[in-house]
Design a protein around this motif. Structure first.
Motif, short mmCIF file in Angstrom:
data_model
loop_
_atom_site.label_atom_id
_atom_site.label_comp_id
_atom_site.label_asym_id
_atom_site.label_seq_id
_atom_site.Cartn_x
_atom_site.Cartn_y
_atom_site.Cartn_z
N THR A 37 0.84 -1.20 0.00
CA THR A 37 0.00 0.00 0.00
C THR A 37 0.88 1.25 0.00
OG1 THR A 37 -0.25 -0.05 2.42
CG2 THR A 37 -1.93 -1.19 1.11
N ASP A 41 0.72 4.43 -2.65
CA ASP A 41 0.67 5.81 -2.17
C ASP A 41 1.71 6.68 -2.88
OD1 ASP A 41 -0.49 7.71 -0.19
OD2 ASP A 41 1.62 7.88 0.34
N GLU A 45 1.00 10.00 -5.20
CA GLU A 45 1.59 11.32 -4.93
C GLU A 45 2.28 11.85 -6.20
OE1 GLU A 45 4.09 11.52 -1.45
OE2 GLU A 45 4.59 13.62 -1.81
N ALA A 71 -0.17 10.65 4.60
CA ALA A 71 -0.03 10.11 3.25
C ALA A 71 -0.99 10.79 2.26
CB ALA A 71 -0.28 8.61 3.26
N THR A 72 -0.76 10.49 0.98
CA THR A 72 -1.61 11.02 -0.10
C THR A 72 -2.95 10.30 -0.13
OG1 THR A 72 0.24 11.71 -1.46
CG2 THR A 72 -1.80 11.20 -2.63
N LEU A 73 -2.89 8.97 0.01
CA LEU A 73 -4.10 8.15 -0.07
C LEU A 73 -4.50 7.63 1.30
CD1 LEU A 73 -3.14 5.79 -3.06
CD2 LEU A 73 -4.65 7.78 -3.18
N CYS A 74 -5.79 7.44 1.49
CA CYS A 74 -6.26 6.54 2.54
C CYS A 74 -6.45 5.20 1.85
CB CYS A 74 -7.60 7.00 3.12
SG CYS A 74 -7.52 8.59 3.94
N ILE A 75 -5.74 4.17 2.34
CA ILE A 75 -5.88 2.84 1.73
C ILE A 75 -6.36 1.87 2.80
CG2 ILE A 75 -4.75 0.99 0.45
CD1 ILE A 75 -2.75 2.90 -0.61
N PRO A 86 -1.21 4.12 4.38
CA PRO A 86 -0.34 3.33 3.50
C PRO A 86 0.96 2.95 4.20
CG PRO A 86 -1.22 5.23 2.33
CD PRO A 86 -1.59 5.41 3.77
N ILE A 100 -9.33 2.71 -2.12
CA ILE A 100 -8.35 3.76 -2.41
C ILE A 100 -9.10 5.09 -2.43
CG2 ILE A 100 -6.71 4.62 -4.12
CD1 ILE A 100 -6.47 1.78 -5.18
#
Ligand code: MG
Length: 254
Positions: A37, A41, A45, A71-75, A86, A100
Motif C-alpha cells: 500500500t 501511495d 503522490e 499520506a496522499t491516499l487513505c488505503i 499506507p 483507495i
C-alpha cells in the motif's frame, strides 16, 4: 455553513475531477497481489504532482486527530473501512479488497473520491459487496436532485441496501470544494424529507461504506484506521458531484 460555488470554482472542480478520476483509474490498474500500500501511495503522490496539483489528505488534520494524516491516499484493506495509512510493509494478497481514497487540490478547489477494487480473484461474496456498494453510490447520486434534501439521499441508500449489509453510520458524505469537509453532512441512512435542501451550485461528496457483517466499527491505535468491529470486510465508493438546475453532474468521472 453551506457554500455555493462560483462558476469559476465549478469549472476548476470539473478539471480537478477529471484528473482525479484518471488517477484513481491508473491506481486501480496497479493493484495486484504483491504490491504494498506504500507503493500505491507513492505512485498516487507522483501522479497528483505531475499535474501540478496537491494531495489533499497529506498533512490534513481532522477535528479530534492528534497528528496530521501522513499520506496522499487513505488505503483500507478488507476489514478496514476508511482512513487506513499506507505502509511499505502492508502487502496486498490475492483475494483482498482495497479501498483507495484520494483528495486532490487543484487551482484552489478540492475534490474527494474513492473506489474499492479487488486484488486478483476475489470471492463471489466480496464481488457482491463491491457491486452493491457501487450501486448504493449510484442510487444516492440519483436521489441528490435540486430541491431534494440530504435525508432523501440517505433514505435512498438505506432502502436500496435493505439490511443486506451493515451501513457505517459514524462517517458520511459531505460538502466539498473550498475545504475537504464542508456542510452539509450526508449520512448513508435516514428519513426522506429531512435535512438540508440541495440547491444548484452545491458540490457534495456522497460515500456509502457497506460492511459484509454488522455496521459497528472501531478505530485502531494509529488514530486513523477505522475497522469493522466484527472483523468482516467493508467496501467504500465515493464521488464528488455538482447539484445543477436540472439534476446533478458527477465531477470525479472521466
Ligand atoms: Mg469524503
Amino acid at each position: 455553513m453551506i457554500i455555493i460555488k462560483t462558476p469559476a470554482e465549478i469549472e476548476a472542480m470539473r478539471v480537478a475531477g477529471k484528473r482525479h478520476a484518471s488517477i484513481l483509474e491508473k491506481l486501480s490498474g496497479l493493484v495486484r497481489p504483491g504490491i504494498s500500500t506504500g507503493e500505491l501511495d507513492r505512485a498516487a503522490e507522483m501522479m497528483v504532482k505531475e499535474y501540478g496539483d496537491t494531495p489533499a489528505f497529506l498533512g490534513y488534520k481532522p477535528d479530534g486527530a492528534d497528528r496530521p494524516f501522513p499520506a496522499t491516499l487513505c488505503i483500507s484493506v478488507n476489514d478496514e473501512v476508511v482512513h487506513g495509512i499506507p505502509d511499505d510493509n502492508r502487502i496486498l494478497n490475492e483475494g483482498d479488497i482495497v479501498s483507495i481514497d484520494l483528495g486532490l487540490w487543484h487551482d484552489g478547489v478540492v475534490t474527494d473520491a474513492a473506489v474499492t477494487v479487488p486484488v486478483g480473484k476475489i470471492s463471489k461474496q466480496l464481488e457482491d459487496l463491491l457491486s452493491a456498494t457501487e450501486d448504493a453510490l449510484e442510487i444516492g447520486i440519483a436521489a441528490a436532485q435540486p430541491g431534494a434534501q440530504t435525508g432523501d439521499v440517505g433514505y435512498a441508500i438505506e432502502s436500496f441496501v435493505n439490511k443486506r449489509y451493515g451501513i457505517v453510520r459514524e462517517f458520511s458524505g459531505h460538502g466539498v470544494g473550498r475545504m475537504i469537509h464542508e456542510d452539509p453532512y450526508i449520512p448513508n441512512f435516514g428519513k426522506s424529507g429531512t435535512g438540508e435542501r440541495l440547491v444548484p451550485g452545491m458540490t457534495i461528496a456522497i460515500e456509502p461504506m457497506l460492511n459484509i457483517g454488522k455496521a459497528g466499527i472501531e478505530m485502531l491505535d494509529d488514530g486513523y484506521t477505522v475497522v469493522t468491529h466484527d472483523g468482516k470486510q467493508s467496501a467504500h465508493f465515493e464521488h464528488t458531484i455538482l447539484i445543477t438546475e436540472t439534476g446533478n453532474e458527477i465531477l470525479t468521472k472521466k
